[in-house]
Motif scaffolding. Sequence first.
Motif, PDB file in Angstrom:
ATOM      1  N   GLN A   1       0.826  -1.204   0.000  1.00 53.90           N
ATOM      2  CA  GLN A   1       0.000   0.000   0.000  1.00 53.90           C
ATOM      3  C   GLN A   1       0.864   1.259   0.000  1.00 53.90           C
ATOM      4  OE1 GLN A   1      -3.263  -0.377   2.631  1.00 53.90           O
ATOM      5  NE2 GLN A   1      -4.160   1.616   2.133  1.00 53.90           N
ATOM      6  N   VAL A  13       0.769   4.052  -3.034  1.00 56.06           N
ATOM      7  CA  VAL A  13       0.555   5.486  -2.836  1.00 56.06           C
ATOM      8  C   VAL A  13       1.726   6.282  -3.417  1.00 56.06           C
ATOM      9  CG1 VAL A  13       0.342   7.324  -1.120  1.00 56.06           C
ATOM     10  CG2 VAL A  13      -0.920   5.187  -0.812  1.00 56.06           C
ATOM     11  N   ASP A  36      -6.536  11.719   0.293  1.00 57.01           N
ATOM     12  CA  ASP A  36      -6.665  10.270   0.108  1.00 57.01           C
ATOM     13  C   ASP A  36      -5.317   9.588   0.325  1.00 57.01           C
ATOM     14  OD1 ASP A  36      -9.381  10.455  -0.479  1.00 57.01           O
ATOM     15  OD2 ASP A  36      -9.017  10.741  -2.621  1.00 57.01           O
ATOM     16  N   ASP A  37      -4.237  10.258  -0.055  1.00 56.32           N
ATOM     17  CA  ASP A  37      -2.899   9.695   0.190  1.00 56.32           C
ATOM     18  C   ASP A  37      -2.654   9.569   1.696  1.00 56.32           C
ATOM     19  OD1 ASP A  37      -2.432   9.742  -2.593  1.00 56.32           O
ATOM     20  OD2 ASP A  37      -1.701  11.796  -2.485  1.00 56.32           O
ATOM     21  N   SER A  59      -4.957   9.270   4.028  1.00 56.09           N
ATOM     22  CA  SER A  59      -5.846   8.246   4.567  1.00 56.09           C
ATOM     23  C   SER A  59      -5.342   6.840   4.261  1.00 56.09           C
ATOM     24  CB  SER A  59      -7.256   8.442   3.993  1.00 56.09           C
ATOM     25  OG  SER A  59      -8.141   7.474   4.496  1.00 56.09           O
ATOM     26  N   ASP A  60      -4.898   6.624   3.031  1.00 58.41           N
ATOM     27  CA  ASP A  60      -4.433   5.287   2.656  1.00 58.41           C
ATOM     28  C   ASP A  60      -3.143   4.909   3.384  1.00 58.41           C
ATOM     29  OD1 ASP A  60      -6.609   5.067   1.040  1.00 58.41           O
ATOM     30  OD2 ASP A  60      -5.540   5.378  -0.843  1.00 58.41           O
ATOM     31  N   ASN A  70      -4.066   3.966   6.891  1.00 55.67           N
ATOM     32  CA  ASN A  70      -4.595   2.601   6.966  1.00 55.67           C
ATOM     33  C   ASN A  70      -3.495   1.547   6.916  1.00 55.67           C
ATOM     34  OD1 ASN A  70      -7.256   3.451   7.119  1.00 55.67           O
ATOM     35  ND2 ASN A  70      -7.548   3.425   4.897  1.00 55.67           N
ATOM     36  N   ASP A 118      -3.953   1.185  12.925  1.00 58.70           N
ATOM     37  CA  ASP A 118      -3.832   2.223  11.895  1.00 58.70           C
ATOM     38  C   ASP A 118      -3.333   3.509  12.515  1.00 58.70           C
ATOM     39  OD1 ASP A 118      -6.245   4.110  12.512  1.00 58.70           O
ATOM     40  OD2 ASP A 118      -7.095   2.095  12.577  1.00 58.70           O
ATOM     41  N   SER A 176      -8.410   9.933   9.409  1.00 59.83           N
ATOM     42  CA  SER A 176      -9.403   9.516   8.423  1.00 59.83           C
ATOM     43  C   SER A 176      -9.890  10.717   7.627  1.00 59.83           C
ATOM     44  CB  SER A 176     -10.605   8.849   9.107  1.00 59.83           C
ATOM     45  OG  SER A 176     -10.212   7.696   9.812  1.00 59.83           O
TER      46      SER A 176
END
Length: 609
Positions: free
Chosen positions: A4, A8, A321-322, A324-325, A328, A417, A421
């Motif tokens: 992941q 990214v 989004d980067d 958030s990912d 995670n 994590d 978020s």
Amino acid sequence: MNSQIAEVTQRIIERSRDTRKAYLDKIEQARREGPLRGELSCGNLAHGFAACGAAEKSDLRSMTKANVAIVSSYNDMLSAHQPYETYPALLKEAIREVGSVAQFAGGVPAMCDGVTQGQKGMDLSLMSRDVIAMGTAVALSHNMFDSAMMLGICDKIVPGLLLGSLSFGHLPTVFVPAGPMPSGLPNKEKARVRQAYAEGKVGREELLEAEAQSYHSPGTCTFYGTANSNQLVVEMMGLHLPGASFVNPGTPLRDALTKAAAVQATRITDLGDNYTPIGRMVDAKALVNGLVGLLATGGSTNHTMHLIAVARAAGYIVNWDDFSDISNAVPLMTRIYPNGSADINHFTAAGGMSLLIKQLLDAGLLHNDVTTIAGEGLENYTKEPMLIDGELEWRDGPKESLDKEVLATVESPFKPDGGLSVLEGNLGRSVIKTSALRTPHCHIKAPAVVFEDQFELDAAFKAGDLDKDCIVVVRFQGPSAIGMPELHRLTPPLGVLQDRGFKVALVTDGRMSGASGKVPAAIHVTPEAYKGGLLAKVQDGDMIELDTRTGSLSLLVDEDTLDAREPREADIEHHQIGMGREMFGGMRAVLTGAEEGACSLFKEQEQKL
């Protein structure tokens, strides 16, 4: 490499191909063989070294010695920056001893959110970052220099220095920290007194005494807010010397690291064989390493804007989004206030940066194949500095945590994590820091209580109007409205409501600072109310739903009703005049949204691209 993290990184590279190429072309054009001051006319150069001593003049005329720029955020009012008073002389001496020259190129402002919290000056805070960036550019614009040293610590200062440095990306640049103050009143006790004051249980004298015992000497505040997040991120990106971030000021080790940083600034110039310009160092992998470090430690939410702006300065496009990912993909490995009761000194004692980086590298969560000011490979940063018989050496750091209540392992983290978020819905996009919440996830559906100004909340709280389940909406706090001040003063009263058993949350287009704590807060809502965001149509009693499991932030009002509503007009003139705020109207008008870094520096450049 974690799949992941690799994915990214690759998508940042792909989406940024054109902008990164344009940036690299720009800094290559700024580079020339030999000292940059060789382009200056005789009159230019004479002005540039007129105040130097005879030896320095001779060295600068010879075109064979490096000239290092010093850019400092020193002032003696702010504890974090006061130690920098003595740094220029120390740096110049160390550089002179290795046969090079240093000049104090310029100073930049440094304001403190701790001083301006809840005050009019806070409306200038975020914008001060771009002023610092421009001040850095002015300091370096004399084109006299072969490398640079950046002296800065706190909230907007380090991001501003980074933005300015990256505009001179052809120059090798070393960031020089000053370190945190020794531990004072435990952060948990400070938070208790603050909350007791909000309830009227203690007076101002007790509150002031608690604050003074907490913030008590030169150095950075010891909680894990934006200042210490800055230091951690910069080290993760390879711009500090290994282990330099959290050594206390006024110690022999601190002075030795400062001198070593000065010497290193002379070793990586274009005059030798180890040319290491900051613009090439800060690549996608270095940026992702910074993000991993931030999220694995529950760092400041302010970096959801700052690191986006810094990436853009280096030609990269990064979005929430980067964040958030990556969040995670990485575990939460530290408990430092407000994510726990420990402070940054306790983190260092438990194993600190060397152990944190080693564990993340071993787990494949960091890119090792990066260029740093200490050489190739982030593995250099698994060593820690120490003085051995008065000499600075780097030795392998501890192999395991000395306090697993403060620094955990990848295999047994505090959370699976990183605790950040992204929320999205008809109210727009926002971020929420969950690492400090009492539960791993948050789901609240409650009626809105709407405020146009953070100061209105105090009266409602004291009147008992908030003694209920509610979602507090504070709008017209965004970048273009009033400069996006921090709203951290809201934390104590909302924490009191939470302790009384009410389900409460905050939704705002403002900031909540690096000290975001136990109250769920959907912050940086974009588009902001002032720019047409749906927040401007929210009314008291409207149901709002916030759910970190589904990533939703929704106003539960039917579309026909919303279409018939007129948005509330912003009454913000009193936030735009006085305390110097009238001078920043032009900057507010061009600030991008929060997810674009709330930045005024790249608009024209982006339009051309």
